[in-house]
Design an enzyme around this catalytic site. Structure first.
Site, mmCIF file in Angstrom:
data_model
loop_
_atom_site.group_PDB
_atom_site.id
_atom_site.type_symbol
_atom_site.label_atom_id
_atom_site.label_comp_id
_atom_site.label_asym_id
_atom_site.label_seq_id
_atom_site.Cartn_x
_atom_site.Cartn_y
_atom_site.Cartn_z
ATOM 1 N N THR A 1 2.282 -2.432 1.336
ATOM 2 C CA THR A 1 1.105 -3.087 0.753
ATOM 3 C C THR A 1 1.342 -4.567 0.476
ATOM 4 O OG1 THR A 1 1.757 -2.466 -1.498
ATOM 5 C CG2 THR A 1 0.268 -0.960 -0.322
ATOM 6 N N HIS B 1 5.768 -9.259 2.106
ATOM 7 C CA HIS B 1 6.978 -10.069 1.932
ATOM 8 C C HIS B 1 8.085 -9.018 1.849
ATOM 9 C CE1 HIS B 1 9.146 -13.658 -0.132
ATOM 10 N NE2 HIS B 1 10.058 -12.690 -0.014
ATOM 11 N N HIS C 1 12.833 -1.409 -2.338
ATOM 12 C CA HIS C 1 12.693 -0.658 -3.582
ATOM 13 C C HIS C 1 14.064 -0.081 -3.940
ATOM 14 C CE1 HIS C 1 8.190 -0.298 -3.356
ATOM 15 N NE2 HIS C 1 8.437 -0.495 -2.073
ATOM 16 N N ASN D 1 9.433 -0.247 3.164
ATOM 17 C CA ASN D 1 8.269 0.231 3.907
ATOM 18 C C ASN D 1 7.843 -0.813 4.921
ATOM 19 O OD1 ASN D 1 8.099 2.578 2.313
ATOM 20 N ND2 ASN D 1 6.999 1.463 0.722
ATOM 21 N N HIS E 1 10.623 -6.402 1.149
ATOM 22 C CA HIS E 1 11.170 -6.021 -0.155
ATOM 23 C C HIS E 1 11.845 -4.667 -0.042
ATOM 24 C CE1 HIS E 1 6.970 -4.690 0.053
ATOM 25 N NE2 HIS E 1 7.339 -3.632 -0.655
ATOM 26 N N ASP F 1 9.337 -3.202 -10.655
ATOM 27 C CA ASP F 1 8.084 -2.895 -9.965
ATOM 28 C C ASP F 1 6.974 -2.682 -10.994
ATOM 29 O OD1 ASP F 1 7.378 -1.586 -6.911
ATOM 30 O OD2 ASP F 1 6.003 -1.137 -8.559
HETATM 31 P P1 DGP Z 1 5.096 -1.439 -0.755
HETATM 32 O O1 DGP Z 1 4.191 -0.245 -0.712
HETATM 33 O O2 DGP Z 1 6.478 -1.087 -0.219
HETATM 34 O O3 DGP Z 1 4.493 -2.655 -0.087
HETATM 35 O O4 DGP Z 1 5.302 -1.737 -2.299
HETATM 36 C C1 DGP Z 1 4.870 -2.874 -2.968
HETATM 37 C C2 DGP Z 1 5.271 -2.706 -4.403
HETATM 38 O O5 DGP Z 1 5.046 -3.916 -5.073
HETATM 39 C C3 DGP Z 1 4.485 -1.637 -5.164
HETATM 40 O O6 DGP Z 1 5.396 -0.623 -5.601
HETATM 41 C C4 DGP Z 1 3.877 -2.344 -6.350
HETATM 42 C C5 DGP Z 1 4.635 -3.648 -6.393
HETATM 43 N N1 DGP Z 1 3.844 -4.785 -6.805
HETATM 44 C C6 DGP Z 1 2.678 -5.212 -6.265
HETATM 45 N N2 DGP Z 1 2.251 -6.325 -6.888
HETATM 46 C C7 DGP Z 1 3.185 -6.604 -7.834
HETATM 47 C C8 DGP Z 1 3.310 -7.643 -8.796
HETATM 48 O O7 DGP Z 1 2.488 -8.555 -8.928
HETATM 49 N N3 DGP Z 1 4.392 -7.594 -9.612
HETATM 50 C C9 DGP Z 1 5.328 -6.609 -9.514
HETATM 51 N N4 DGP Z 1 6.355 -6.656 -10.359
HETATM 52 N N5 DGP Z 1 5.260 -5.631 -8.610
HETATM 53 C C10 DGP Z 1 4.183 -5.625 -7.782
#
Ligand code: DGP
Length: 114
Positions: free
Chosen positions: A95, A98, A102, A87, A100, A30
């Protein structure tokens, strides 16, 4: 989806630090870690959230959880323990749209019963 940031990570159009990949799933670090180990596991196929995925293709859940199991055992994360969080929507503070998961660990985590 062409405008989805995680689809771009799957296609390696934008960089990420991958820790795991197989035919169906990738795992990567992340960008904004909330624990010493903070990985994101995603299916290569696009869905917007867990409800979308579960309705359209529930077998993808097992693809992702098999990947998490494999990675957590081979990396040692499973021996100390970890947490999986997903989430959905506004109150869930999603946010990136797609689906995902954690994977958090590498240290004692707060919240949820501690
Ligand atoms: P969520 O709030 O569950 O939608 O978390 C999205 C997560 O994705 C957040 O912890 C930051 C991560 N994230 C967003 N953009 C990028 C990216 O371009 N690369 C990586 N590695 N993580 C990202």
């Amino acid at each position: 989806m062409s405008d989805c940031i995680f689809c771009k990570i799957v296609k390696e159009e934008i960089p990420s630090t991958r820790v795991y990949e197989d035919e169906f799933v990738i795992g990567f670090r992340d960008l904004n870690p909330l624990a010493k180990e903070h990985l994101l596991f995603i299916h290569r196929d696009h869905s917007k959230d867990i409800n979308d995925l579960s309705d359209a293709n529930p077998a993808q859940l097992s693809d992702v959880f098999k990947a998490i199991s494999s990675y957590s055992k081979s990396s040692g994360l499973a021996s100390s323990g970890f947490r999986v969080v997903t989430n959905l929507g506004s109150d869930g503070c999603q946010t990136v749209f797609h689906t995902h998961f954690h994977v958090l660990g590498g240290e004692k985590l707060g919240g949820f019963g501690s």
